[in-house]
Scaffold this motif. Structure first.
Motif, mmCIF file in Angstrom:
data_model
loop_
_atom_site.group_PDB
_atom_site.id
_atom_site.type_symbol
_atom_site.label_atom_id
_atom_site.label_comp_id
_atom_site.label_asym_id
_atom_site.label_seq_id
_atom_site.Cartn_x
_atom_site.Cartn_y
_atom_site.Cartn_z
ATOM 1 N N SER A 1 7.616 -4.231 1.218
ATOM 2 C CA SER A 1 7.030 -4.309 -0.121
ATOM 3 C C SER A 1 6.339 -5.662 -0.300
ATOM 4 N N ILE A 2 5.214 -5.599 -0.974
ATOM 5 C CA ILE A 2 4.394 -6.786 -1.219
ATOM 6 C C ILE A 2 4.835 -7.405 -2.541
ATOM 7 N N GLY A 3 4.839 -8.711 -2.590
ATOM 8 C CA GLY A 3 5.195 -9.402 -3.817
ATOM 9 C C GLY A 3 4.814 -10.866 -3.727
ATOM 10 N N PHE A 4 5.507 -11.662 -4.506
ATOM 11 C CA PHE A 4 5.290 -13.099 -4.509
ATOM 12 C C PHE A 4 6.652 -13.778 -4.394
ATOM 13 N N GLY A 5 6.714 -14.804 -3.552
ATOM 14 C CA GLY A 5 7.947 -15.553 -3.350
ATOM 15 C C GLY A 5 7.754 -17.001 -3.753
ATOM 16 N N LYS A 6 8.799 -17.583 -4.302
ATOM 17 C CA LYS A 6 8.715 -18.972 -4.752
ATOM 18 C C LYS A 6 8.823 -19.916 -3.566
ATOM 19 N N TRP A 7 7.857 -20.794 -3.470
ATOM 20 C CA TRP A 7 7.844 -21.851 -2.470
ATOM 21 C C TRP A 7 7.530 -23.133 -3.202
ATOM 22 N N LYS A 8 8.483 -24.041 -3.205
ATOM 23 C CA LYS A 8 8.396 -25.271 -3.998
ATOM 24 C C LYS A 8 8.181 -24.886 -5.462
ATOM 25 N N ASP A 9 7.035 -25.251 -6.055
ATOM 26 C CA ASP A 9 6.804 -24.971 -7.477
ATOM 27 C C ASP A 9 5.823 -23.832 -7.727
ATOM 28 N N ALA B 1 5.559 -18.758 9.482
ATOM 29 C CA ALA B 1 5.143 -17.622 8.656
ATOM 30 C C ALA B 1 6.308 -16.804 8.123
ATOM 31 N N PHE B 2 7.500 -16.995 8.664
ATOM 32 C CA PHE B 2 8.665 -16.211 8.262
ATOM 33 C C PHE B 2 9.746 -17.137 7.743
ATOM 34 N N SER B 3 10.442 -16.683 6.715
ATOM 35 C CA SER B 3 11.609 -17.433 6.253
ATOM 36 C C SER B 3 12.488 -16.533 5.398
ATOM 37 N N PHE B 4 13.688 -17.003 5.137
ATOM 38 C CA PHE B 4 14.622 -16.316 4.257
ATOM 39 C C PHE B 4 14.577 -16.992 2.899
ATOM 40 N N ILE B 5 14.450 -16.185 1.847
ATOM 41 C CA ILE B 5 14.502 -16.729 0.494
ATOM 42 C C ILE B 5 15.431 -15.839 -0.340
ATOM 43 N N PRO B 6 16.045 -16.410 -1.373
ATOM 44 C CA PRO B 6 16.925 -15.600 -2.226
ATOM 45 C C PRO B 6 16.129 -14.517 -2.960
ATOM 46 N N LYS B 7 16.733 -13.380 -3.150
ATOM 47 C CA LYS B 7 16.109 -12.271 -3.879
ATOM 48 C C LYS B 7 15.653 -12.732 -5.266
ATOM 49 N N SER B 8 16.380 -13.662 -5.855
ATOM 50 C CA SER B 8 16.051 -14.150 -7.195
ATOM 51 C C SER B 8 14.721 -14.917 -7.242
#
Length: 152
Positions: free
Chosen positions: A54-62, A118-125
Motif C-alpha cells: 500500500s502506498i502512503g506517506f511516512g514520517k521522516w524527521k519533520d 531506500a528501506f527502513s522500519f518505521i512505527p505504524k503510527s
C-alpha cells in the motif's frame, strides 16, 4: 486491541507447522526455511498483511515522504529480509496476541537514490494513507522542500 481481549487460535486453527514462541532466532530461522511462503504469511497478523504494497506517506524527521509498505517477500535475501523475520520472531515472543506487538512496518522510500538507504522500519503510527496524506498536502513538494516545485 487490548491484551485481555486477545484470544489465541484453537489448535485446529494453527498453521500446519507450529513455531514455538520461546525458541531462539536461529532455530526460528531454521523452521522458517522449511515452511512455505503461505505458512510464513499465516504467522503474520491480517492487519499487517493488508498493508503490504500500500502506498502512503511516512514520517521522516519533520516531514512526511512517499512510501510503499512492503512485506518479507517483497525484498530479496539479505539484511532487510533477515530484519523483517527477526521482527516477526520478536512479535511472537512478546505476545500471544500478534497484533499487540507488531507495530513496525518495513517501508520503501520513493525517490531514494541510494538503494542501501531506500528501506527502513518505521512505527505504524508514523504512516498515513495516500488519501490522508494527499488531503494534508504531503504530495506537494512545497510541504517537503519549502518551495513549490510540483507534486509527487
Amino acid at each position: 486491541m487490548s491484551r485481555t481481549n486477545c484470544k489465541r487460535k484453537s489448535p485446529t486453527a494453527a498453521p500446519k507447522q507450529k513455531v514455538a514462541v520461546h525458541e531462539d532466532f536461529a532455530l526460528f530461522q531454521k523452521k522458517l526455511s522449511k515452511m512455505t511462503q503461505d505458512e510464513i504469511l499465516d504467522l503474520i497478523p491480517q492487519e499487517v498483511k493488508q498493508d503490504f504494497l500500500s502506498i502512503g506517506f511516512g514520517k521522516w524527521k519533520d516531514v512526511y515522504l512517499p512510501i510503499l509498505q512492503i512485506g518479507p517477500f517483497d525484498v530479496g535475501e539479505g539484511d532487510m529480509k533477515h530484519a523483517w523475520m527477526n521482527m516477526l520472531h520478536k512479535s511472537l515472543l512478546l505476545s500471544g496476541c500478534k497484533e499487540k506487538s507488531f507495530n513496525w512496518r518495513l517501508v520503501f522510500w520513493y525517490g531514494t537514490q541510494n538503494m542501501k538507504k531506500a528501506f527502513s522500519f518505521i512505527p505504524k503510527s508514523q504512516i498515513v494513507s495516500y488519501q490522508e496524506g494527499y488531503e494534508r498536502g504531503y504530495h506537494c513538494c512545497e510541504s517537503i522542500f519549502g518551495h513549490p516545485t510540483g507534486t509527487i
